[in-house]
Design an enzyme around this catalytic site. Structure first.
Site, short mmCIF file in Angstrom:
data_model
loop_
_atom_site.label_atom_id
_atom_site.label_comp_id
_atom_site.label_asym_id
_atom_site.label_seq_id
_atom_site.Cartn_x
_atom_site.Cartn_y
_atom_site.Cartn_z
N GLY A 9 0.80 -1.23 0.00
CA GLY A 9 0.00 0.00 0.00
C GLY A 9 0.83 1.28 0.00
N PRO A 13 5.58 8.60 -5.53
CG PRO A 13 5.79 10.67 -4.49
CD PRO A 13 6.16 9.22 -4.34
N GLY A 16 9.89 11.72 -10.14
CA GLY A 16 10.93 12.03 -9.15
C GLY A 16 12.00 12.90 -9.79
CG LEU A 17 15.47 16.34 -8.97
CD1 LEU A 17 15.07 17.29 -10.11
CD2 LEU A 17 16.07 17.14 -7.81
N GLY A 18 15.61 13.35 -10.88
CA GLY A 18 16.84 12.59 -11.12
C GLY A 18 18.03 13.41 -10.66
CE1 TYR A 48 23.60 7.65 -10.63
CE2 TYR A 48 21.81 8.76 -9.47
CZ TYR A 48 22.24 7.81 -10.37
OH TYR A 48 21.32 7.02 -11.02
CE LYS A 77 19.06 4.45 -9.12
NZ LYS A 77 19.41 5.89 -9.06
CG HIS A 110 23.47 1.78 -9.76
ND1 HIS A 110 23.97 2.94 -9.23
CD2 HIS A 110 22.92 2.13 -10.94
CE1 HIS A 110 23.72 3.95 -10.07
NE2 HIS A 110 23.09 3.48 -11.11
#
Ligand code: A2P
Length: 318
Positions: A9, A13, A16-18, A48, A77, A110
């Site tokens: 449940g 969203p 999403g912002l990458g 990143y 990740k 990843h």
């Protein structure tokens, strides 16, 4: 807010912002602009090399009551050098320290590629582990322990094809809940999408705009442009959307989450404004017949002569 729903449940969203390729000195502001404009989902990864700066932005957002922790969905990740059972939880704990969080909403393997511990990008054969050294089932067991330890609410994978998904599902106590893959009209991933839909695995589309800001070392000289594609532009002009919004809506219309990267205030808002847009059957058909097939993130950086991995370990053989 439009969202994908997990089996228990919980909601993620759908936009999403990458943060892949978002530079130091830029990502802090990008995350704050995103939260300010209504994003409630940020996509991160240890490799990143910007999670510390994302963490400072999240801390500021919580302190200033822009958003509460439970109102925002954070993904990260596991890097390739932490695939052994004993390396998975310490890697997640490091990410949590960097992001200044107590838990993640979603943690993904990843890549289905393993390096020796401490290696950033393997440069020699000795720096790789093979599947017999570290089976993916071992890494997945480590991911399951992360859920049991309360370090993340959900677990999944990224860049996994059908055979790799099938392999980990055989021994899994908890099935993967998400597969994050490159997906856009030049790479619709129909077979993989069907498989994931049938097996209750949600999907997230990365590089939805073609990731034009990749470094030259991982770009081909004559790549086709998604944002400048004729059909994408024609739909954009006719509907009053931007080409980026058409590309975002393409995934949303298929029930797939999407994580466009931007560090520009106006484009960050513009991308989120596509949240409620769904394309017509006719426009989806035109995009399905776009006539160009292209993978921007080729994976060839993991499959060179010195590597034990082949492209068939990564991608569907169409
Ligand atoms: P910027 O960060 O300056 O906005 P992807 O999400 O496929 O990795 O693509 C990211 C690239 O697309 C970045 O170069 C980003 O630049 C650019 N971009 C992000 N949003 C938009 C937009 N709405 N229109 C055009 N380009 C965009």
């Amino acid at each position: 807010m439009n969202a994908l729903t997990f089996k228990n449940g919980d909601k993620m969203p759908i936009i999403g912002l990458g943060t892949w390729k978002s530079k130091h000195g830029e990502v802090y502001q990008a995350v704050l602009w995103a939260i300010e404009s209504g994003y409630r989902h940020i996509d991160c990864a240890a490799i990143y090399d910007n999670e510390k700066e994302v963490g400072i932005a999240l801390e500021k957002a919580f302190k200033d009551n822009m958003v509460k922790r439970e109102e925002i969905f954070i993904t990260s990740k596991l890097w390739n050098s932490c695939h052994r059972l004993e390396d998975v939880q310490p890697a997640l704990k490091k990410t949590l320290r960097d992001l200044k969080l107590d838990y993640l909403d979603l943690y993904l393997i990843h890549w289905p590629v393993s390096f020796k511990h401490g290696v950033g990008f393997a440069q020699t054969r000795e720096e790789y582990y093979t599947y017999s050294d570290v089976p993916l089932s071992q890494t997945w067991e480590g991911m399951e322990h992360c859920i049991n330890a309360g370090l993340t609410k959900h677990i999944g994978v990224s860049n996994f094809n059908i055979s790799k998904l099938t392999e980990i599902m055989k021994s899994a106590s908890l099935a993967p809940e998400m597969n994050q893959v490159e997906l856009h009209p030049f790479l619709p991933q129909n077979k993989l999408v069907d498989f994931c839909n049938k097996n209750g695995i949600l999907l997230t589309a990365y590089s939805p705009l073609g990731s034009g800001d990749r470094s030259a070392s991982i770009k081909m000289p004559d790549e086709p442009s998604l944002l400048e594609n004729k059909i994408v532009r024609e739909i954009a002009d006719r509907t009053g959307l931007s080409p980026a919004q058409v590309l975002i809506a393409y995934s949303l219309t298929r029930g797939i989450a999407v994580i466009p990267k931007s560090v520009n205030k106006e484009r960050i808002s513009q991308n989120l404004a596509a949240m409620d847009i769904r394309l017509s059957t006719q426009d989806m058909k035109a995009l399905s017949q776009i006539g160009t097939s292209f993978r921007y993130v080729s994976g060839s950086f993991f499959t060179g002569a010195i590597s034990p991995y082949r492209l068939s370990d990564l991608w569907e053989q169409e």
